[in-house]
Design an enzyme around this catalytic site. Structure first.
Site, PDB file in Angstrom:
ATOM      1  N   HIS A 121      -0.450  -0.559 -11.927  1.00  0.00           N
ATOM      2  CA  HIS A 121       0.010   0.408 -11.379  1.00  0.00           C
ATOM      3  C   HIS A 121       1.371   0.380 -11.030  1.00  0.00           C
ATOM      4  CE1 HIS A 121       0.616  -0.893  -7.114  1.00  0.00           C
ATOM      5  NE2 HIS A 121      -0.426  -2.314  -7.038  1.00  0.00           N
ATOM      6  N   ASP A 123       2.883   2.763  -9.200  1.00  0.00           N
ATOM      7  CA  ASP A 123       3.434   3.494  -7.751  1.00  0.00           C
ATOM      8  C   ASP A 123       3.305   1.728  -6.995  1.00  0.00           C
ATOM      9  OD1 ASP A 123       0.611   3.062  -7.580  1.00  0.00           O
ATOM     10  OD2 ASP A 123       0.541   3.722  -6.256  1.00  0.00           O
ATOM     11  N   ASP A 156       4.828  -5.246  -6.422  1.00  0.00           N
ATOM     12  CA  ASP A 156       3.819  -4.950  -6.255  1.00  0.00           C
ATOM     13  C   ASP A 156       3.983  -3.661  -7.202  1.00  0.00           C
ATOM     14  OD1 ASP A 156       1.490  -3.601  -5.458  1.00  0.00           O
ATOM     15  OD2 ASP A 156       1.472  -4.344  -3.097  1.00  0.00           O
ATOM     16  N   GLU A 190      -2.347   3.943  -6.834  1.00  0.00           N
ATOM     17  CA  GLU A 190      -3.522   2.609  -6.888  1.00  0.00           C
ATOM     18  C   GLU A 190      -3.232   2.213  -5.067  1.00  0.00           C
ATOM     19  OE1 GLU A 190      -4.355  -1.714  -5.415  1.00  0.00           O
ATOM     20  OE2 GLU A 190      -2.642  -0.509  -5.234  1.00  0.00           O
ATOM     21  N   GLU A 191      -1.597   2.532  -4.859  1.00  0.00           N
ATOM     22  CA  GLU A 191      -1.529   2.517  -3.331  1.00  0.00           C
ATOM     23  C   GLU A 191      -2.787   3.689  -2.797  1.00  0.00           C
ATOM     24  OE1 GLU A 191      -0.537  -0.469  -2.188  1.00  0.00           O
ATOM     25  OE2 GLU A 191       0.757  -1.120  -3.358  1.00  0.00           O
ATOM     26  N   ASP A 217      -6.238  -7.786 -14.084  1.00  0.00           N
ATOM     27  CA  ASP A 217      -5.153  -7.000 -12.904  1.00  0.00           C
ATOM     28  C   ASP A 217      -4.181  -7.927 -12.037  1.00  0.00           C
ATOM     29  OD1 ASP A 217      -4.491  -4.740 -11.864  1.00  0.00           O
ATOM     30  OD2 ASP A 217      -6.485  -3.882 -10.537  1.00  0.00           O
ATOM     31  N   HIS A 459       4.433  -5.061   0.781  1.00  0.00           N
ATOM     32  CA  HIS A 459       4.782  -3.754   1.337  1.00  0.00           C
ATOM     33  C   HIS A 459       5.470  -3.636   2.627  1.00  0.00           C
ATOM     34  CE1 HIS A 459       0.417  -2.390  -0.537  1.00  0.00           C
ATOM     35  NE2 HIS A 459       1.243  -2.285  -0.518  1.00  0.00           N
TER      36      HIS A 459
END
Length: 490
Positions: A121, A123, A156, A190-191, A217, A459
């Site tokens: 992903h 995002d 990520d 996804e987030e 994934d 994150h």
């Protein structure tokens, strides 16, 4: 005298048999790691580094409030991909789902075989307001310095998107054609759950009757000092991910003035319920993906640890007690309870008429929402407390005996020849869960070697990736594509 001597002989004989059996189990434990093959490929490193650096500079940020998402930035990112990977966009079919989720179809020589899917992903999560000054380099700068690429998405998961496309671009320029169709699928939300990205991709493909042999994934990574008794780094491939649910415990009534409290108040009863749940916890059981992890790493352990795990049928209670000693390993073997939000009261001298607590639960494979709710109700043993629960159960458990897992394991070993590659249970969520309905197997693996500090940066502040790690990720994706060609099963 004779009886006591006979008793000692029996005990000695039993000990001898016990020692012989357990030592046999230990000494015959064979490695489950494939022999590495030398990676064959030459990457255009400058192009790869520059492309990821530029990709980081697009603020493709997902917010729970979707109205805050700057979709024009997402559009610019998609245009950037078209410019950066011209061969991919010339030779592969591109379809945009919901305007921003991307599906590339790479036609293989035999489309009658089930395809494989590589997904990531693009995002990213927001940078917490007020923490920007704590970054060594601005979070959306894509700064390249001292062998490191800085910025949100380096871990990520723009590294996955760019890494997969770099691998495809390189192989296409070599004239490579896969033996089966390959789909490259990139979500944009996804987030925040992937409902408009991966879920919509799945719905679109499902309507066309497209099923996958396996989908890969993001997920586990290669981490040092992960498993006691193992000196090598361990790469963990998620074969399932825990379910995520929210339970709310609520009690109402018995308010009044604080000068005349009842012996049991709403706050007290909710607090007692939480205390019971934390003290009791869900039952622990070394089974499924958690057990598979140790089956794969046990042959690589030091002798003492190998002895214990080779004879798990004897030492399982001891192993479970050890695993329960640390939060990360405890989460491998039981459904977890985490009270996160407490609501009660508005005034210091008034008893609240209502008290409630929100509990985040991560469900083990096999634990249903209804079973978890029943367990909570029986544990707190208070009929006045209402329990509601909503969320998702754990994903299915993918095969570790099939060529699908062996393809991923072999590919990782080809790039990281010293790493031990093993299956495990992923605690966090990913887009992979959406693909369960159209894929025989779904796996979760980010092909980079990380420290525990790196994991906290995903994150958080100062997210970055070493250039070496990033180039290894590209090599891994090339290997997965090549290795999957070795198998003719459809």
């Amino acid at each position: 005298m004779k009886k006591s001597r006979l008793f000692l002989v029996i005990i000695a004989s039993l000990l001898l048999v016990f020692t012989m059996v357990t030592m046999f189990n230990t000494l015959t434990l064979k490695s489950l790691q494939p022999t590495p093959k030398h990676f064959n490929g030459t990457l255009k490193e400058d192009h790869a580094i520059n492309t990821l650096s530029k990709a980081i500079q697009f603020k493709t940020i997902s917010y729970q409030d979707r109205s805050k998402m700057d979709l024009k930035e997402f559009d610019r990112f998609i245009s950037f991909l078209e410019q950066s990977f011209p061969v991919v966009h010339e030779e592969l079919e591109l379809e945009m789902v919901n305007g921003h989720a991307l599906v590339y179809k790479w036609k293989g020589s035999d489309s009658s075989r089930l395809p494989i899917g590589l997904t990531s992903h693009y995002d990213v999560v927001p940078v917490l307001e007020g923490t920007e000054k704590n970054w060594e380099h601005p979070p959306f700068s894509g700064t390249v310095k001292d062998g490191v690429i800085w910025g949100r998405g380096t871990l990520d998961d723009k590294i996955g998107v760019i890494g997969i496309l770099e691998a495809a671009e390189h192989l296409l320029k070599e004239g490579y054609q896969p033996g089966r169709d390959i789909y490259l699928m990139f979500g944009h939300d996804e987030e925040i759950g992937g409902d408009e990205g991966a879920a919509s991709i799945v719905n679109t493909l499902n309507e066309r009757g497209i099923k996958f042999d396996f989908v890969l994934d993001e997920g586990g990574a290669i981490v040092e000092n992960m498993v006691p008794g193992v000196d090598q780094p361990v790469g963990v491939v998620g074969i399932s991910e825990k379910g995520s649910a929210t339970a709310e415990l609520t009690i109402e009534g018995s308010g009044g003035h604080s000068s005349q409290p009842k012996s049991s108040t709403n706050i007290g009863r909710i607090s007692a319920a939480i205390a019971k749940l934390e003290k009791t916890q869900f039952p622990a059981d070394l089974q499924g993906p958690g057990e598979d992890l140790f089956e794969f790493v046990a042959p690589e352990m030091s002798f003492g640890m190998k002895y214990v795990f080779a004879n798990k049928f004897i030492f399982e209670p001891v192993i479970e007690k050890i695993l329960l000693g640390q939060p990360a390993s405890a989460a491998l073997i039981r459904t977890t309870i985490a009270p996160t939000i407490f609501h009660a009261g508005e005034q210091y001298n008034a008893l609240p008429e209502k008290a409630s607590v929100i509990i985040n639960l991560r469900l083990m494979p096999g634990d249903s929402l209804e079973e978890v709710k029943d367990y909570i109700e029986k544990t707190i043993d208070d009929n006045e407390i209402k329990v509601t629960i909503e969320g998702s159960e754990a994903s299915g458990v993918s095969s570790i005996d099939s060529w699908h897992f062996k393809t991923i394991q072999q590919s990782a070993r080809n790039v990281y020849d010293e790493a031990i590659i093993a299956p495990y249970l992923m605690f966090a969520g990913s887009d992979a869960k959406h693909y369960d309905s159209i894929s025989e197997n779904t796996y979760r693996f980010l092909p980079v070697q990380l420290t525990s500090e790196d994991l906290n940066r995903m994150h958080g502040t100062n997210e970055h990736i070493s250039i070496e790690n990033y180039l290894n990720a590209i090599s891994f994706y090339m290997e997965v594509i090549r290795e999957s060609n070795q198998y003719s099963e459809s």
